[in-house]
Scaffold this motif. Structure first.
Motif, PDB file in Angstrom:
ATOM      1  N   SER A  34       0.833  -1.194   0.000  1.00 33.76           N
ATOM      2  CA  SER A  34       0.000   0.000   0.000  1.00 33.76           C
ATOM      3  C   SER A  34       0.869   1.246   0.000  1.00 33.76           C
ATOM      4  CB  SER A  34      -0.929   0.011   1.217  1.00 33.76           C
ATOM      5  OG  SER A  34      -0.188  -0.119   2.417  1.00 33.76           O
ATOM      6  N   LEU A  35       0.250   2.364  -0.347  1.00 32.46           N
ATOM      7  CA  LEU A  35       0.911   3.664  -0.365  1.00 32.46           C
ATOM      8  C   LEU A  35       0.209   4.603   0.601  1.00 32.46           C
ATOM      9  CD1 LEU A  35       1.078   4.150  -4.263  1.00 32.46           C
ATOM     10  CD2 LEU A  35       2.859   3.159  -2.795  1.00 32.46           C
ATOM     11  N   LEU A 226       2.189   4.739  -8.348  1.00 30.22           N
ATOM     12  CA  LEU A 226       0.785   5.081  -8.569  1.00 30.22           C
ATOM     13  C   LEU A 226       0.635   5.601  -9.997  1.00 30.22           C
ATOM     14  CD1 LEU A 226      -2.080   5.400  -7.397  1.00 30.22           C
ATOM     15  CD2 LEU A 226      -1.453   7.727  -6.735  1.00 30.22           C
ATOM     16  N   ARG A 227      -0.075   4.840 -10.819  1.00 29.39           N
ATOM     17  CA  ARG A 227      -0.196   5.182 -12.238  1.00 29.39           C
ATOM     18  C   ARG A 227      -1.624   5.511 -12.668  1.00 29.39           C
ATOM     19  NH1 ARG A 227       4.380   3.867 -15.214  1.00 29.39           N
ATOM     20  NH2 ARG A 227       5.954   2.627 -14.112  1.00 29.39           N
ATOM     21  N   SER A 228      -2.567   5.497 -11.754  1.00 24.18           N
ATOM     22  CA  SER A 228      -3.959   5.741 -12.142  1.00 24.18           C
ATOM     23  C   SER A 228      -4.271   7.223 -12.294  1.00 24.18           C
ATOM     24  CB  SER A 228      -4.907   5.104 -11.125  1.00 24.18           C
ATOM     25  OG  SER A 228      -4.669   5.579  -9.820  1.00 24.18           O
ATOM     26  N   TYR A 257      -4.626  13.398  -8.952  1.00 27.01           N
ATOM     27  CA  TYR A 257      -4.835  13.423  -7.513  1.00 27.01           C
ATOM     28  C   TYR A 257      -4.102  14.649  -6.980  1.00 27.01           C
ATOM     29  CZ  TYR A 257      -6.013   8.473  -8.193  1.00 27.01           C
ATOM     30  OH  TYR A 257      -6.572   7.291  -8.625  1.00 27.01           O
ATOM     31  N   VAL A 267      -3.526   4.342  -0.516  1.00 25.20           N
ATOM     32  CA  VAL A 267      -3.807   3.564  -1.726  1.00 25.20           C
ATOM     33  C   VAL A 267      -3.609   2.084  -1.428  1.00 25.20           C
ATOM     34  CG1 VAL A 267      -3.286   3.268  -4.177  1.00 25.20           C
ATOM     35  CG2 VAL A 267      -2.913   5.499  -3.081  1.00 25.20           C
ATOM     36  N   PRO A 270      -1.910  -0.845  -5.048  1.00 25.47           N
ATOM     37  CA  PRO A 270      -1.575   0.074  -6.147  1.00 25.47           C
ATOM     38  C   PRO A 270      -1.148  -0.671  -7.400  1.00 25.47           C
ATOM     39  CG  PRO A 270       0.162   0.048  -4.481  1.00 25.47           C
ATOM     40  CD  PRO A 270      -0.985  -0.704  -3.896  1.00 25.47           C
ATOM     41  N   GLY A 271      -1.650  -0.204  -8.525  1.00 23.70           N
ATOM     42  CA  GLY A 271      -1.272  -0.783  -9.807  1.00 23.70           C
ATOM     43  C   GLY A 271      -2.059  -1.992 -10.225  1.00 23.70           C
ATOM     44  N   GLU A 275      -7.175  -1.683  -7.141  1.00 25.55           N
ATOM     45  CA  GLU A 275      -6.719  -0.434  -6.524  1.00 25.55           C
ATOM     46  C   GLU A 275      -7.898   0.396  -6.027  1.00 25.55           C
ATOM     47  OE1 GLU A 275      -3.361   1.916  -8.259  1.00 25.55           O
ATOM     48  OE2 GLU A 275      -4.925   3.441  -8.488  1.00 25.55           O
ATOM     49  N   VAL A 277      -8.683   3.854  -3.014  1.00 26.06           N
ATOM     50  CA  VAL A 277      -8.021   4.858  -2.194  1.00 26.06           C
ATOM     51  C   VAL A 277      -8.962   5.372  -1.110  1.00 26.06           C
ATOM     52  CG1 VAL A 277      -6.635   5.556  -4.188  1.00 26.06           C
ATOM     53  CG2 VAL A 277      -8.650   6.889  -3.568  1.00 26.06           C
TER      54      VAL A 277
END
Length: 424
Positions: A34-35, A226-228, A257, A267, A270-271, A275, A277
């Motif tokens: 997680s982030l 995080l690429r979304s 974001y 998050v 992630p990826g 995913e 948040v």
């Protein structure tokens, strides 16, 4: 069916879509980590955020690796010898390590990588140190220094330390960061600097620039955790909503974001297709949706405009599902019907210009919330402080707009505010 019943049904559907796991479509890869990304200004006494990081790292057994390579190294800090005034990577690393221990981590250690110790990013001893950690925290400063120290600069290739952190994240570790330490988590088109007004006027340019007014970005991005969506930090405090919209439009990204200070975007997975948040802290996170945005080419400076942007502002406890683009306000928040008949206050500095000595931070959000609170208007306009040209931001209660809060008179969470930016 009444409006309140319709909203209740929609809320139940959102709860199902936001919280329910989806079928795996990512080749069975594990995404158990997680982030925890903070928009900067993380206060020492923020038990919510520090506690979240520590809990995700194992609670009482948490071991936090602190990376502060975005700070200047000791060799560039004139106050390096003064423990009270120093502000370099080693000094800052010790400071954060102490904070994590004071908040309950079993151990916290500085990972000795900075511009004075670039080779350490491929050192076996440092890799072993990283592998002994259950969580990581990236400090603030200049995210370009992270590119230099951990991504081999122009090669944009993982060092052994970054590869180890990436593997730990996949295996379940938490990776956190504040300001530049959150920004570096971004994927492609990571912002490197710039102000909103000049960004809207001149557009964005790839690269890193010494001029803070130039809206710059790194096309290959940061670490890609995080690429979304794009990431921006200090958003309302520095009036960065304009630059975030312009950069996303210029680079073809459909989501941003925009993180606020002292507040985290948490998050999960992630990826992956799972995913999701959550917002944690006293302020919020704006989600800018550009899927239906239409902008001019802006070839001539100052002529750019955009319409069709959607702005949502999520606050403590709110959840969001990137895959479905749906937000679910926290338990206890309910849809609000505007009661005030007061007009939205005039706003002549919507992006909190550095040129305005009387400017007010969070000006963009203030206008959005004021519009949500009144039944006298469906739209409101705010302008930039600068007038060469002047940009106008029009806020609109577009179809699907809802304001949420615990107090019937005070909107907190906003979903689906329409945004249009024009120049004159």
């Amino acid at each position: 069916m009444t409006r309140s019943t319709l909203i209740a049904c929609a809320t139940a559907l959102l709860l199902t879509l936001v919280t329910a796991p989806t079928a795996a479509a990512d080749g069975g890869k594990r995404h158990d980590g997680s982030l925890v990304l903070v928009g900067g200004g993380l206060k020492d006494d923020n038990k919510q955020v520090y506690g979240e990081i520590i809990n995700r790292a194992g609670g009482a057994t948490a071991r936090i690796g602190v990376i502060t390579a975005a700070s200047v190294p000791e060799s560039q800090d004139p106050d390096a010898a003064d423990s009270e005034l120093c502000s370099n990577s080693k000094c800052n690393g010790a400071y954060y390590a102490g904070l994590f221990k004071s908040h309950g981590a079993a151990d916290a250690q500085w990972i000795p990588i900075d511009l004075d110790h670039v080779a350490n990013a491929d050192d076996a001893t440092v890799v072993r140190q990283v592998n002994s950690m259950s969580g990581f925290f990236f400090g603030g400063g200049d995210q370009s220094r992270y590119l230099t120290t951990l991504l081999n600069g122009p090669a944009h290739k993982d060092t052994k330390v970054l590869a180890a952190i990436r593997a730990k994240l996949r295996a379940g570790a938490v990776v956190s960061g504040s300001s530049a330490g959150a920004q570096i988590a971004a994927g492609k088109d990571m912002v490197t600097g710039g102000e909103s007004y000049e960004g809207l006027r001149d557009g964005s340019s790839p690269g890193y620039f010494d001029d803070p007014t130039v809206l710059g970005y790194e096309p290959e991005g940061g670490f890609g955790f995080l690429r979304s969506g794009l990431i921006d930090t200090h958003s309302g405090a520095y009036g960065r909503e304009g630059r975030a919209i312009r950069l996303a439009a210029d680079t073809g990204n459909d989501r941003v974001y925009a993180l606020e200070e002292n507040t985290a975007l948490v998050v999960e997975h992630p990826g992956s297709t799972r995913e999701r948040v959550r917002v944690l802290g006293p302020r919020g996170v704006a989600v800018l949706d550009l899927r239906r945005a239409r902008g001019t080419d802006g070839t001539e400076a100052g002529t750019w405009s955009v319409s069709g942007v959607r702005y949502s502002y999520l606050t403590d406890g709110d959840r969001y599902a990137p895959r479905t683009w749906l937000a679910l306000p926290a338990p206890g928040k309910r849809p609000l019907l505007p009661r005030s008949t007061a007009p939205v206050p005039a706003n002549g500095d919507v992006f909190y210009s550095v040129a305005n000595p009387d400017g007010v931070p969070y000006s963009f959000l203030d206008t959005a919330r004021a519009l949500a609170a009144t039944r006298a208007q469906r739209t409101a306009a705010a302008t930039t402080y600068e007038d060469g040209p002047r940009f106008t931001v029009t806020f609109d209660k577009a179809p699907g707009f809802v304001a949420w809060g615990k107090d019937a008179a005070a909107p907190q969470t906003l979903t689906g505010v329409g945004i249009r930016i024009t120049s004159e």
